[in-house]
Motif scaffolding. Structure first.
Motif, mmCIF file in Angstrom:
data_model
loop_
_atom_site.group_PDB
_atom_site.id
_atom_site.type_symbol
_atom_site.label_atom_id
_atom_site.label_comp_id
_atom_site.label_asym_id
_atom_site.label_seq_id
_atom_site.Cartn_x
_atom_site.Cartn_y
_atom_site.Cartn_z
ATOM 1 N N SER A 94 6.938 5.793 -9.258
ATOM 2 C CA SER A 94 5.985 6.193 -8.222
ATOM 3 C C SER A 94 4.586 5.714 -8.578
ATOM 4 O O SER A 94 3.825 5.286 -7.716
ATOM 5 C CB SER A 94 6.015 7.712 -8.030
ATOM 6 N N VAL A 151 1.198 -1.138 -7.001
ATOM 7 C CA VAL A 151 1.679 -2.256 -6.188
ATOM 8 C C VAL A 151 1.096 -2.188 -4.773
ATOM 9 O O VAL A 151 0.675 -3.206 -4.223
ATOM 10 C CB VAL A 151 3.222 -2.287 -6.137
ATOM 11 N N SER A 152 1.004 -0.982 -4.225
ATOM 12 C CA SER A 152 0.502 -0.913 -2.849
ATOM 13 C C SER A 152 -0.981 -1.251 -2.775
ATOM 14 O O SER A 152 -1.422 -1.917 -1.847
ATOM 15 C CB SER A 152 0.816 0.434 -2.198
ATOM 16 N N MET A 160 4.498 1.949 -8.063
ATOM 17 C CA MET A 160 4.440 1.591 -6.656
ATOM 18 C C MET A 160 3.066 1.864 -6.059
ATOM 19 O O MET A 160 2.641 1.173 -5.144
ATOM 20 C CB MET A 160 5.513 2.344 -5.865
ATOM 21 N N PHE A 161 2.382 2.844 -6.615
ATOM 22 C CA PHE A 161 1.020 3.104 -6.176
ATOM 23 C C PHE A 161 0.154 1.884 -6.477
ATOM 24 O O PHE A 161 -0.560 1.373 -5.615
ATOM 25 C CB PHE A 161 0.461 4.349 -6.875
ATOM 26 N N LEU A 187 -1.083 -4.916 -2.916
ATOM 27 C CA LEU A 187 -0.661 -5.581 -1.681
ATOM 28 C C LEU A 187 -1.765 -5.580 -0.628
ATOM 29 O O LEU A 187 -1.894 -6.533 0.142
ATOM 30 C CB LEU A 187 0.611 -4.932 -1.135
ATOM 31 N N ILE A 188 -2.580 -4.520 -0.618
ATOM 32 C CA ILE A 188 -3.711 -4.503 0.316
ATOM 33 C C ILE A 188 -4.644 -5.667 -0.009
ATOM 34 O O ILE A 188 -5.024 -6.455 0.853
ATOM 35 C CB ILE A 188 -4.466 -3.162 0.231
#
Ligand code: FES
Lengths: 404, 165
Positions: free
Chosen positions: A255, A261-262, A258-259, A265-266
């Protein structure tokens, strides 16, 4: 044969045949990650994600790209960019990802160096990581050829000429690599093959090795603290999650990964939509011309530092220095003689070595982009000597390091 | 058993590697397209003509009488004389990493912008990094033309004199 019973559910049916419970346990639920690591450790996941993006966007480009010296340029700049719906998106995603992937690789590498994550049983992680770096470099170079613009052509000319190995004049080898006297059809076809099949296969293999290499020594942590993963895992499983120094990869650590990663990605799609130009060289929007060299040839930003190490010297010493820069990082676990696997900030002189190296790489990168004249070539030359000198002194400054 | 397998595998591996090496070689059609005829009657003194041979640029420079008069022996040795005129004919690729140097008519020299190398009007390097003069391709003088890719009389003489390095 194993004993099969009548399945009670789809899960059970699969479990009896594929042992998915065991797989899940080994790969995620009981794959232990130290608690004490910061966001820099998420770069591995960011890289895996970016590689996935490169693969998917590459597949879409592959459907319209034509590996032919007469049509390659237009298939990219006309067909994909104008005719194919959303073709521009795949191209920009692919180009930006190819550039950003190196930014993340460098952060990943420097994090490893800063925290000493290449030492004490973690040498294979470091070596397989460096192999990945080399494979990604080859992948980037071969991909750079494909639009068959001016920079593609001349980068291909210059880089393949390096294989004549200076005064050794291995011109036969250069012609063999090209399949022609100059980069031409044979060259484009074989680099196309390398880019879409052979090197990606190799990358997938080495990624497997890189992950495998982590399994026994486990991932390092922010303090370089050594602890018994089995003991800590036992505490965790017994419900002592607070006291345990580890957490499970899934879903606990994932988790956090992925935080990061997000957020990444922005940033990534911001570049794709508003600043894709940085990943494309204007000269490469002229079709390849074997009779005209662009006035100033330079590689993409991520190769500038090693290019600059080649440039200020005469041909042969330049090649030797260049070769040195390519392989020396592989040997880091042995050049660093100190037993400490702790952050650089607690290691005395090594701390200064680390930042001197970072600054030197930045200077080399900046000078590699500028034309080789006047004071710029001088600064570049000093920085190139600086790079070599830093490696020479590394064993000496780390040998007497105090144990912490 | 193990030895037999080893022998079979060894022979197979050598064969496969040989085939792979040969498949990667330049094709016969590429090698055959290796001859080009250049007509020199159109050349003007001190104007660089660029032709193409084996995909590479070929520099053709007709020298003016003043240029010839000022030359050193080393420079003259590289001249190709056709119908009484002296020419520089060389592969127009910098011997450093293969960029194309630009001819500067006023300075009578070539400048390679890539890494700053320089060559004189006979293609001899005058400023590093290029380690050697620009290469003279195999040539054969026929009347007012030269055929590149063919080793003629004059080329062989140059070779024997060690001019081609
Ligand atoms: S290629 Fe001409 S100086 Fe480097």
């Amino acid at each position: 044969m194993a004993h099969f019973t009548k399945a009670t559910s789809v899960h059970d049916w699969l479990n009896q045949r594929l042992a998915i419970d065991t797989l899940q346990r080994v790969l995620s639920k009981e794959y232990w990650i130290p608690k004490n690591i910061n966001f820099l450790w998420a770069m591995g996941m960011v890289l895996a994600f970016t590689f996935g993006i490169l693969l998917v966007s590459g597949i879409f480009l592959l459907m319209y790209y034509q590996p032919n010296v007469d049509t390659a340029f237009d298939s990219v700049n006309y067909t994909i960019m104008r005719e194919v719906d959303f073709g521009w998106l795949w191209r920009h995603v692919h180009a930006v990802a190819a550039s950003v992937v190196f930014l993340i690789i460098y952060i990943h590498m420097l994090t490893g160096i800063y925290y000493g994550s290449y030492k004490k049983g973690r040498e294979m992680i470091w070596i397989s990581g460096m192999l990945l770096f080399v494979a990604f470099s080859a992948e980037a170079f071969s991909g750079y050829m494909l639009p068959w613009g001016q920079m593609s052509y001349w980068a291909g000319m210059v880089i393949t000429n390096l294989f004549s190995l200076g005064s050794l004049e291995f011109n036969g080898l250069v012609e063999w690599i090209r399949g022609d006297y100059v980069p031409g059809q044979a060259f484009l076809d074989r680099f196309f093959m390398l880019h879409v099949l052979l090197i990606p296969l190799a990358i997938l293999g080495v990624i497997g090795l890189h992950f495998g290499a982590l399994r026994i020594p486990h991932v390092n942590n922010q303090d370089g603290e050594e602890f018994d993963f089995d003991e800590e895992a036992a505490k965790y499983k017994a419900g002592n999650k607070k006291e345990s120094k580890v957490i499970a990869f899934a879903n606990d650590f994932l988790s956090k990964d992925m935080f990061v990663v997000s957020i990444y990605l922005i940033f990534f799609f911001y570049l794709v939509f508003w600043h894709f130009g940085f990943a494309m060289d204007p000269i490469n929007f002229d079709p390849a011309d074997g009779l005209k060299t662009p006035p100033h040839i330079y590689p993409e930003w991520y190769f500038l530092w090693s290019y600059e190490i080649l440039r200020p010297f005469p041909k042969d010493p330049g090649l030797v220095a260049f070769g040195f820069a390519q392989v020396i990082f592989f040997l880091l676990p042995w050049f660093d003689r100190s037993p400490n696997a702790v952050p650089a900030s607690r290691r005395g002189l090594f701390f200064f070595w680390f930042w001197a190296m970072v600054v030197d790489l930045i200077i080399l990168t900046a000078m590699g982009k500028l034309p080789p004249v006047g004071v710029y070539s001088l600064i570049g030359e000093v920085a190139a000597y600086g790079f070599i000198a830093l490696w020479v002194i590394l064993p000496f400054i780390t040998r007497n390091e105090k144990r912490v | 058993m193990g030895k037999v397998f080893g022998a079979v595998a060894g022979v197979g591996a050598v064969g496969a590697l040989y085939a792979m090496k040969k498949s990667w070689d330049p094709l016969p059609s590429v090698k055959a397209a290796g001859f080009t005829t250049i007509d020199l009657s159109a050349a003007e003194p001190n104007k660089l003509m660029v032709e193409k041979w084996r995909g590479k640029p070929i520099f053709v420079l007709k020298k003016t009488p003043e240029m010839v008069a000022k030359q050193s022996a080393e420079q003259t040795a590289r001249d190709i004389v056709v119908n009484g005129d002296s020419f520089l004919i060389c592969i127009g690729l910098c011997t450093h990493l293969g960029c194309i140097p630009a001819y500067r008519e006023a300075k009578l020299d070539f400048k390679c912008a890539c890494h700053g190398g320089e060559f004189d009007s006979s293609g001899i390097e005058t400023k590093a990094p290029p380690p050697s003069p620009m290469e003279i391709p195999p040539f054969n003088v026929k009347g007012n033309t030269v055929v590149l890719g063919e080793e003629g009389e004059a080329y062989r003489k140059m070779k024997e004199a060690g001019v081609l390095a």
